[in-house]
Design an enzyme around this catalytic site. Structure first.
Site, mmCIF file in Angstrom:
data_model
loop_
_atom_site.group_PDB
_atom_site.id
_atom_site.type_symbol
_atom_site.label_atom_id
_atom_site.label_comp_id
_atom_site.label_asym_id
_atom_site.label_seq_id
_atom_site.Cartn_x
_atom_site.Cartn_y
_atom_site.Cartn_z
ATOM 1 N N SER A 287 -3.843 31.451 19.973
ATOM 2 C CA SER A 287 -4.480 32.693 20.406
ATOM 3 C C SER A 287 -4.855 33.473 19.158
ATOM 4 O O SER A 287 -4.267 33.253 18.093
ATOM 5 C CB SER A 287 -3.483 33.496 21.262
ATOM 6 O OG SER A 287 -3.866 34.850 21.329
ATOM 7 N N TYR B 109 4.776 37.243 22.403
ATOM 8 C CA TYR B 109 3.640 36.329 22.608
ATOM 9 C C TYR B 109 2.966 36.027 21.268
ATOM 10 O O TYR B 109 2.710 34.859 20.943
ATOM 11 C CB TYR B 109 2.648 36.957 23.588
ATOM 12 C CG TYR B 109 1.456 36.086 23.905
ATOM 13 C CD1 TYR B 109 1.545 35.059 24.834
ATOM 14 C CD2 TYR B 109 0.232 36.290 23.259
ATOM 15 C CE1 TYR B 109 0.447 34.250 25.118
ATOM 16 C CE2 TYR B 109 -0.876 35.498 23.544
ATOM 17 C CZ TYR B 109 -0.765 34.483 24.471
ATOM 18 O OH TYR B 109 -1.851 33.682 24.753
#
Ligand code: NDP
Length: 257
Positions: free
Chosen positions: A158, A171
């Site tokens: 990501s 995350y």
């Protein structure tokens, strides 16, 4: 290798014929779209996920389309212990004798909060599902991957796994860890050239996870998972032979993803 080559890739119909590819988080979102696309291009997909009913739906959709009959691996990556991983590998060994691809797609978001307020058990859960489970699965699958003539491991990253951003907590840390793990593994496996390892960032995509992260945004403006499959087909197929140690993007970076 550049991102444009991956994005513009038009996979021939049988590009993945004969390949056995395990996809984690195959029951929903991006993992579902990739599993369907892989099967449409001839791959036998091992659908791994935690909700059996979702796996069965994808399984049935592939069979209804006339694709190679997929396998289902019902596994909760948050709670799975060594015997479950070993049982999975034994059944893959017995059924196929090798793995040609491993897509680490399953992940959880956790919460968005400043580090000072972040719930520590949630941090642990996110790191476990997104990193430790991917490590454990890779660890047990490596002998099967090495039995392939041309195997590809893809980790899902990501933008917050490359540059930290406020409130993305566990995350972001997990995606940084995934990038690091992929680099270590790519380096370790670079000598014999049979197993390649890359990271791929899907970018902002219309899924449940994206809605959880950005509940107020207009979902209609986001691309559907099935529109970003080309780079996955490229990296998991023979076109990417020799490509290893890279980190790629399915889309131009626009919004935080
Ligand atoms: P979704 O939340 O839509 O899907 C996640 C998948 O992972 C689901 O199939 C889910 O299964 C599975 N999963 C979650 N927890 C577990 C577990 N404990 N054991 C087994 N499977 C599990 O996410 P996306 O499709 O959006 O995300 C896919 C990947 O792409 C992730 O790695 C994510 O970090 C990354 N990504 C996504 C972006 C986006 O905008 N969507 C942007 C950047 C990266 P179930 O449905 O059964 O819970």
């Amino acid at each position: 290798m550049d991102n444009q080559t991956l994005r513009n890739y038009e996979a021939p119909d049988a590009a993945l014929a004969g390949r056995v590819i395990l996809v984690t988080g195959a029951g929903d979102g991006i993992g579902k779209a990739i599993s369907l696309a892989l099967a449409r291009h001839g791959a036998t997909v091992v659908l791994l996920g935690k909700t059996l009913r979702k796996l069965e739906k994808v399984h049935d959709e592939i069979v209804a389309e006339g694709g190679p009959v997929p396998a289902m691996a019902h596994l909760n990556l948050e709670t799975a212990l060594a015997p479950e991983y070993d049982a999975l590998v034994s059944s893959l060994q017995a059924e196929y004798g090798r793995l040609d691809g491993l897509l680490h797609n399953a992940a959880i978001l956790g919460t968005l909060a400043p580090v000072e307020l972040y719930d520590v058990p949630t941090f642990g859960r996110v790191m476990h599902v997104n990193v430790t489970a991917a490590f454990a699965l890779t660890h047990v699958c490596l002998p099967l991957l090495k039995a392939s003539e041309d195997a590809s491991i893809v980790f899902t990253t990501s933008s917050v796994g490359r540059k930290g951003r406020a409130y993305w907590g566990a995350y972001a840390a997990s995606k940084f860890a995934v990038e690091g793990l992929a680099q270590v593994l790519a380096d370790e496996l670079s000598t014999d050239g049979k197993v390649r390892v890359n990271c791929l960032n899907p970018g902002a995509t219309r899924t449940a996870m994206r809605s959880q992260a950005f509940p107020g945004e207009n979902r209609e403006r986001l691309p559907l998972p099935e529109t970003i499959v080309a780079p996955y087909l490229f990296l998991l197929g023979p076109a990417a032979r020799g490509v290893t140690g890279g980190s790629f993007d399915c889309q131009e970076p626009a919004k935080p993803a």
